[in-house]
Design a protein around this motif. Sequence first.
Motif, short mmCIF file in Angstrom:
data_model
loop_
_atom_site.label_atom_id
_atom_site.label_comp_id
_atom_site.label_asym_id
_atom_site.label_seq_id
_atom_site.Cartn_x
_atom_site.Cartn_y
_atom_site.Cartn_z
N GLY A 59 0.78 -1.23 0.00
CA GLY A 59 0.00 0.00 0.00
C GLY A 59 0.80 1.27 0.00
N MET A 60 2.13 1.19 0.02
CA MET A 60 2.96 2.39 0.06
C MET A 60 3.50 2.79 -1.31
SD MET A 60 5.38 2.08 3.46
CE MET A 60 6.16 3.66 3.09
N ALA A 61 3.73 1.81 -2.18
CA ALA A 61 4.51 2.07 -3.40
C ALA A 61 3.85 3.09 -4.31
CB ALA A 61 4.76 0.77 -4.14
N ARG A 62 2.53 2.96 -4.52
CA ARG A 62 1.87 3.90 -5.44
C ARG A 62 1.97 5.33 -4.91
NH1 ARG A 62 -2.67 1.31 -7.28
NH2 ARG A 62 -2.39 1.49 -9.53
N TRP A 63 1.79 5.50 -3.59
CA TRP A 63 1.92 6.83 -2.98
C TRP A 63 3.34 7.37 -3.14
CZ3 TRP A 63 4.48 7.43 2.06
CH2 TRP A 63 4.51 8.75 2.49
N LEU A 64 4.34 6.54 -2.87
CA LEU A 64 5.72 6.96 -3.04
C LEU A 64 6.02 7.34 -4.48
CD1 LEU A 64 7.52 4.32 -0.79
CD2 LEU A 64 7.32 6.77 -0.32
N ASN A 65 5.46 6.59 -5.42
CA ASN A 65 5.68 6.90 -6.83
C ASN A 65 5.09 8.25 -7.21
OD1 ASN A 65 7.04 4.50 -7.12
ND2 ASN A 65 5.37 3.44 -8.17
N GLY A 66 3.96 8.59 -6.62
CA GLY A 66 3.37 9.89 -6.86
C GLY A 66 4.26 11.01 -6.35
N TRP A 67 4.80 10.81 -5.16
CA TRP A 67 5.72 11.82 -4.61
C TRP A 67 6.96 11.94 -5.49
CZ3 TRP A 67 10.77 12.08 -3.31
CH2 TRP A 67 11.17 13.22 -2.61
N ALA A 68 7.51 10.81 -5.91
CA ALA A 68 8.74 10.82 -6.70
C ALA A 68 8.54 11.50 -8.05
CB ALA A 68 9.25 9.40 -6.89
N ALA A 69 7.37 11.32 -8.65
CA ALA A 69 7.09 11.99 -9.92
C ALA A 69 7.08 13.50 -9.73
CB ALA A 69 5.75 11.51 -10.48
N ASP A 70 6.50 13.95 -8.64
CA ASP A 70 6.46 15.38 -8.35
C ASP A 70 7.87 15.90 -8.09
OD1 ASP A 70 4.88 17.87 -7.64
OD2 ASP A 70 5.93 17.54 -5.75
N PHE A 71 8.67 15.15 -7.34
CA PHE A 71 10.04 15.58 -7.05
C PHE A 71 10.84 15.70 -8.35
CE2 PHE A 71 14.52 14.58 -6.17
CZ PHE A 71 14.81 15.61 -5.28
N ALA A 72 10.71 14.73 -9.23
CA ALA A 72 11.44 14.78 -10.50
C ALA A 72 11.01 15.97 -11.34
CB ALA A 72 11.25 13.47 -11.27
N GLU B 167 1.70 -4.69 -11.06
CA GLU B 167 1.93 -4.48 -12.49
C GLU B 167 1.25 -3.20 -12.96
OE1 GLU B 167 1.41 -6.78 -16.79
OE2 GLU B 167 0.35 -7.52 -15.01
N ASP B 168 0.05 -2.93 -12.43
CA ASP B 168 -0.69 -1.74 -12.86
C ASP B 168 0.04 -0.46 -12.47
OD1 ASP B 168 -2.68 -3.37 -13.86
OD2 ASP B 168 -3.88 -3.28 -12.02
N TYR B 169 0.51 -0.35 -11.21
CA TYR B 169 1.13 0.92 -10.84
C TYR B 169 2.56 1.03 -11.38
CZ TYR B 169 3.19 -1.26 -6.53
OH TYR B 169 3.88 -2.02 -5.62
N VAL B 170 3.21 -0.09 -11.66
CA VAL B 170 4.50 -0.02 -12.35
C VAL B 170 4.30 0.51 -13.76
CG1 VAL B 170 6.36 -1.40 -13.35
CG2 VAL B 170 5.71 -1.72 -10.96
N ALA C 296 5.65 -7.52 -13.35
CA ALA C 296 6.32 -6.22 -13.25
C ALA C 296 7.75 -6.31 -13.76
CB ALA C 296 6.29 -5.73 -11.81
N TRP C 297 8.47 -7.37 -13.38
CA TRP C 297 9.82 -7.54 -13.89
C TRP C 297 9.81 -7.67 -15.41
CZ3 TRP C 297 12.25 -5.62 -10.28
CH2 TRP C 297 12.40 -6.14 -8.99
N GLY C 298 8.86 -8.43 -15.93
CA GLY C 298 8.77 -8.58 -17.38
C GLY C 298 8.50 -7.26 -18.08
N LEU C 299 7.64 -6.45 -17.50
CA LEU C 299 7.33 -5.14 -18.06
C LEU C 299 8.58 -4.26 -18.08
CD1 LEU C 299 4.18 -3.05 -17.02
CD2 LEU C 299 6.38 -1.96 -17.47
N LEU C 300 9.32 -4.25 -16.98
CA LEU C 300 10.52 -3.41 -16.89
C LEU C 300 11.62 -3.91 -17.81
CD1 LEU C 300 10.53 -2.77 -13.04
CD2 LEU C 300 10.00 -1.11 -14.84
#
Length: 322
Positions: free
Chosen positions: A115-128, A147-150, A180-184
């Motif tokens: 439950g943390m990763a999607r929130w962290l990704n949102g923050w990281a996108a804003d930081f970038a 897979e969806d949030y990746v 997710a690994w396959g997607l990346l």
Amino acid sequence: MCDHHVAASGPAGPVEAAPSASASESGRASGLAEAGEVRRFWGRLGLPGLVDVHTHFMPERVLHKVWEYFDTQGPLIGGVEWPITYRAEEAERADVLREFGVRAFTSMLYPHKPGMARWLNGWAADFAARTPECVHTATLYPEPGVEDYVREAVEAGARVFKAHVQVGAYDPADELLRPAWGLLAEAGIPVVIHCGSGPAPGKHTGPEPIARVLARDPGLRLIVAHLGMPEYEDFLDLAERFGEVRLDTTMAFTDFTEQLMPFPRRALPRLAAVGDRVLLGSDFPNIPYPYLRQLQALERLGLGDEWLRAVCHDNAARLFGV
């Protein structure tokens, strides 16, 4: 090595107090004072600057939990004294890297629970978006919907992911992560992964789980953090077997780390041989010594200026197109 398990709260958690003014000023001052020496290092090599693939920027309340962990000498660092050299506000920390001449850096962040990763990704996108030098970073965790949030992060422009086997306490070969690994792998997006057993082993750390991941997706661009310490030679084996496996230098070869987990000198020729896939990492800002010491430690290896140029800039610049 300075990544660890912290009880960081999610978006609904309490906001931690900011660093004190004196701590912030001290962190910035310590960085600016050594900037000239760092610039002389890369200037002597004829480089336009440095590219650091392992720097930590994350939501302030999460980062303050990290600092609190080191301040209290948590069990994963064996009670070793670990002062945070660059304890400062976010903008000031970014300014220190700019003063050093770091042309591009990452915002390594990671969840320790679902439950943390999607929130962290949102923050990281804003930081970038507000930090031009940041290579847009994202993270993941073995959970339904990964897979969806990746995919969402990739479509939003993420150019590197961070995975933390020790903190997350998960098997990187978990079936939930397979798509997710396959997607990346298909997208060619690198993943900086803390999978070695330093500073303390976890249930799923070490080379074997990573070997299983690579057996499924041999084209996955894994960047093994900290050279895989202390299983340095085992992770060199994987780099020799899989052409897309890379290693980052984070904390390796410094006096601090050599006292705890020394790199075997017999393996230096092998490290030189994969020099086109070794990348500079530092763990800034959470390191217990000046940033310059990482660079000096690499120089002391005696592997030559060409190797240093590749490691400190060219390899990562080519990988990320910066």
